[in-house]
Design a protein around this motif. Structure first.
Motif: not given
Length: 430
Positions: A190-195, A236-237, A269-276, A297-303
């Motif tokens: 999850n590159e929203n939180k770590i590369s 991670v997801f 969906l969460s991956y798409i949202a992290s790429l834009v 729940s998944n979206l919240n855990r990933l921020g």
């Protein structure tokens, strides 16, 4: 005071009985094993080792159910035998043949469980289980030679023949022989939180990470990463390599106007949202409102919070987009390794025809709302040609301004992946 030996025996018998009851729920009450097992995981009444034992017994028995039933039926009269006793015998055979558990150990535990089901049948279970240790009994001896290998792998013959007709005998056999393979954990960072670079630096050796050969942001590990801080913290997801690839093929840009037409459970969906861009709101539809909790729940855990989800059919889409992901409802025959109960389910022609029509309607609706020069990715987690290649062929015949620029059918034997289909379509200017 009970000795540890007696306690261990009690736990073992309890785990076996729970395994049997879960299988009864699956085969007789049409319940989903993953839901029953997840409920078990959340209980504190059993040890982790016993829960792991139940998981192995349940999934293993489902994987080989057709074969186990075939062998057991050689020495019993199924129409005159208590169904739970039949399940117990399938469990016994699975342990003896596939887990190499000593016959006397299986026998002793099975007799105790039989007493709980029906004390009068304990002797029958004792005698029958002893017979199950006979290697000659394990041989598949049938007139239909074509069904010999599928039967040995617990694979339905009708599905094997369908795959042979769709592709080839060679591919069908490879699918059969890989259908019970254990897979590694597959996940993306999850590159929203770590590369990815930082993640590799911290965890490459700890988790013995391997890089996927299918998707860019994907790693494989034998380590149960679900029970770690990196999972809890949303770093991670868990996601199949092919599922990750479907999103990467959208060729997203930071400002892309994008929609996920069928978004549960939220991985793509969460991956798409992290790429834009984080200020770029990603639209999504999900017809099953019961999946709302798992998605959020998944979206919240990933921020992830740059999403707008509507819980209704994507046939209600009313805006234009540059990028569209349609991970369509499907038969699910690509995930046999993860959900072995799917191969035991045969859909009616009426159900399948309705599914084909829904897939086409969603595909057509999405394309109508795709901007010129935009990209639509259609994907399914099945290996059924009518839902995949044939569906796209009909679609292209009906839309002359649609250009297929990528198409691939994954069968599940290529590596660690599941069976999966992806078609990438570009909308040309008329």
């Amino acid at each position: 005071m009970l000795t540890s030996l007696v306690l261990n025996k009690m736990h073992s018998n309890n785990a076996r009985l729970i395994s049997l009851n879960i299988l009864y729920g699956v085969f007789k009450e049409d319940k989903q094993p993953n839901k029953l097992l997840n409920e078990l995981s959340n209980t504190k009444a059993m040890s982790k080792s016993d829960i792991a034992f139940v998981f192995k017994m349940v999934y293993g028995t489902i994987q080989y159910k057709i074969y186990l039933e075939y062998v057991v039926n050689k020495i019993i009269k199924p129409n005159k035998t208590n169904y739970k006793i039949q399940l117990l015998l399938w469990l016994n055979l699975y342990q003896i043949k596939f887990l190499n558990t000593p016959q006397y150990s299986v026998n002793n535990e099975a007799v105790e469980v039989a007493k709980i089901i029906d004390n009068n049948l304990a002797g029958f279970v004792n005698a029958t289980t002893k017979k199950l240790a006979n290697l000659d009994l394990w041989k598949v001896d049938i007139k239909n030679n074509q069904n010999k290998i599928p039967l040995e792998y617990g694979f339905p013959f009708w599905l094997y023949k369908s795959l042979e007709q769709d592709y080839s005998k060679e591919i069908a056999l490879q699918i059969v022989q890989s259908s019970n393979n254990q897979t590694m954990f597959s996940f993306r960072v999850n590159e929203n939180k770590i590369s990815q670079i930082e993640f590799e630096k911290l965890y490459k050796h700890k988790f013995n990470l391997k890089k996927s050969k299918i998707a860019k942001n994907c790693y494989l590990t034998d380590f149960n990463i679900i029970n770690t801080q990196v999972f809890d913290q949303g770093l991670v997801f868990i996601q199949d390599e092919t599922s990750i690839l479907a999103v990467e093929l959208l060729d997203l840009e930071k400002q892309s106007k994008v929609i996920d037409m069928c978004c549960a459970p939220g991985g793509k969906l969460s991956y798409i949202a992290s790429l834009v861009d984080k200020k770029n709101l990603v639209d999504a539809f999900e017809i099953n409102e019961n999946k709302k909790n798992i998605i959020y729940s998944n979206l919240n855990r990933l921020g992830i919070n740059n999403v707008n989800i509507e819980f209704k059919s994507a046939l209600n889409i009313n805006k234009k987009y540059e990028r569209i992901l349609l991970d369509a409802p499907c038969s699910g025959f690509g995930v046999l390794k993860r959900k072995p109960d799917i191969k035991l389910k045969k859909f009616s022609k009426k159900d399948m025809d309705a599914l084909y029509q829904l897939q086409f309607d969603l595909l057509q609706k999405g394309f109508e709302h795709l901007l010129d020069e935009g990209i639509l990715v259609y994907s399914t987690c099945t290996i059924n040609k009518k839902e995949n290649q044939n569906q796209i062929k009909v679609f292209l015949d009906n839309n002359k301004n649609a250009k297929l620029i990528f198409e691939k059918q994954f069968f599940g034997f290529e590596g660690n992946n599941n069976g999966f289909y992806i078609a990438k379509i570009k909308k040309l200017k008329k």
